[in-house]
Design a protein around this motif. Structure first.
Motif, PDB file in Angstrom:
ATOM      1  N   VAL A   5     -21.014  -5.093  29.256  1.00 16.04           N
ATOM      2  CA  VAL A   5     -20.424  -3.993  29.988  1.00 16.04           C
ATOM      3  C   VAL A   5     -21.586  -3.284  30.765  1.00 16.04           C
ATOM      4  CG1 VAL A   5     -20.611  -2.477  27.910  1.00 16.04           C
ATOM      5  CG2 VAL A   5     -18.766  -2.160  29.792  1.00 16.04           C
ATOM      6  N   GLU A   6     -22.782  -3.227  30.419  1.00 20.04           N
ATOM      7  CA  GLU A   6     -23.908  -2.657  31.008  1.00 20.04           C
ATOM      8  C   GLU A   6     -24.181  -3.251  32.405  1.00 20.04           C
ATOM      9  OE1 GLU A   6     -25.141   0.371  29.941  1.00 20.04           O
ATOM     10  OE2 GLU A   6     -23.657   0.221  28.067  1.00 20.04           O
ATOM     11  N   ARG A   9     -21.688  -1.522  34.514  1.00 11.59           N
ATOM     12  CA  ARG A   9     -21.974  -0.028  34.624  1.00 11.59           C
ATOM     13  C   ARG A   9     -23.168   0.168  35.770  1.00 11.59           C
ATOM     14  NH1 ARG A   9     -21.127   1.226  28.529  1.00 11.59           N
ATOM     15  NH2 ARG A   9     -18.963   1.716  28.477  1.00 11.59           N
ATOM     16  N   ARG A  14     -22.687   4.669  36.028  1.00  9.08           N
ATOM     17  CA  ARG A  14     -22.789   4.889  34.826  1.00  9.08           C
ATOM     18  C   ARG A  14     -21.564   5.180  34.347  1.00  9.08           C
ATOM     19  NH1 ARG A  14     -25.589   1.987  33.216  1.00  9.08           N
ATOM     20  NH2 ARG A  14     -27.080   1.941  31.939  1.00  9.08           N
ATOM     21  N   GLY A  15     -20.514   5.928  34.748  1.00 11.76           N
ATOM     22  CA  GLY A  15     -19.258   6.348  33.930  1.00 11.76           C
ATOM     23  C   GLY A  15     -18.229   5.528  33.855  1.00 11.76           C
ATOM     24  N   ALA A  16     -18.652   4.256  34.537  1.00 17.03           N
ATOM     25  CA  ALA A  16     -17.483   3.100  34.687  1.00 17.03           C
ATOM     26  C   ALA A  16     -17.012   2.580  33.194  1.00 17.03           C
ATOM     27  CB  ALA A  16     -17.963   1.907  35.473  1.00 17.03           C
ATOM     28  N   GLU A  17     -15.818   2.223  32.905  1.00 15.56           N
ATOM     29  CA  GLU A  17     -15.453   1.666  31.749  1.00 15.56           C
ATOM     30  C   GLU A  17     -14.518   0.676  32.170  1.00 15.56           C
ATOM     31  OE1 GLU A  17     -16.073   2.690  28.683  1.00 15.56           O
ATOM     32  OE2 GLU A  17     -17.449   4.267  29.241  1.00 15.56           O
ATOM     33  N   PRO A  18     -15.280  -0.546  32.435  1.00 13.45           N
ATOM     34  CA  PRO A  18     -14.568  -1.643  32.778  1.00 13.45           C
ATOM     35  C   PRO A  18     -13.789  -2.245  31.595  1.00 13.45           C
ATOM     36  CG  PRO A  18     -16.822  -2.241  32.815  1.00 13.45           C
ATOM     37  CD  PRO A  18     -16.668  -0.522  32.684  1.00 13.45           C
ATOM     38  N   SER A  19     -12.798  -2.883  31.728  1.00 13.34           N
ATOM     39  CA  SER A  19     -12.036  -3.518  30.525  1.00 13.34           C
ATOM     40  C   SER A  19     -12.338  -4.838  30.799  1.00 13.34           C
ATOM     41  CB  SER A  19     -10.498  -3.315  30.849  1.00 13.34           C
ATOM     42  OG  SER A  19      -9.722  -3.936  29.993  1.00 13.34           O
ATOM     43  N   GLY A  41     -12.830  -1.430  39.586  1.00 17.73           N
ATOM     44  CA  GLY A  41     -13.890  -0.560  39.484  1.00 17.73           C
ATOM     45  C   GLY A  41     -14.373   0.068  40.833  1.00 17.73           C
TER      46      GLY A  41
END
Length: 91
Positions: A5-6, A9, A14-19, A41
């Motif tokens: 996940v990093e 981001r 940085r604030g991304a919350e990918p599924s 995203g």
């Protein structure tokens, strides 16, 4: 690419919350999954343009959760040991 996940981001912010998929190795079409996650995203370039970044930024910690990478590391260790044994016997 779907394991860390990093990296997403880094690409999406940085604030991304990918599924990300819970079992990336079981994805039927991982390239399509990658494209979908990037599009969700807000990434508008082709997914192929980020392959190098994934390769450079992916964390070993994330990869070591994948059985295929675990096998790769085991095989690599064994190959290094075999080379070391062969070179010890040749001197």
């Amino acid at each position: 690419m779907l394991a860390d996940v990093e990296v997403f981001r880094t690409i999406l912010g940085r604030g991304a919350e990918p599924s990300l998929p819970a079992a990336p190795e079981r994805e039927v079409d991982p390239k399509q999954s990658l494209r979908h996650i990037l599009q969700q995203g807000g990434f508008r370039r082709g997914a192929e343009s980020v392959h190098r970044l994934f390769g450079e930024e992916v964390r070993f910690e994330a990869l070591r959760k994948l059985s295929a990478f675990q096998r790769f590391e085991d095989d690599l260790r064994e190959a290094i040991r075999a080379i070391a044994r062969a070179s010890d016997g040749g001197d």
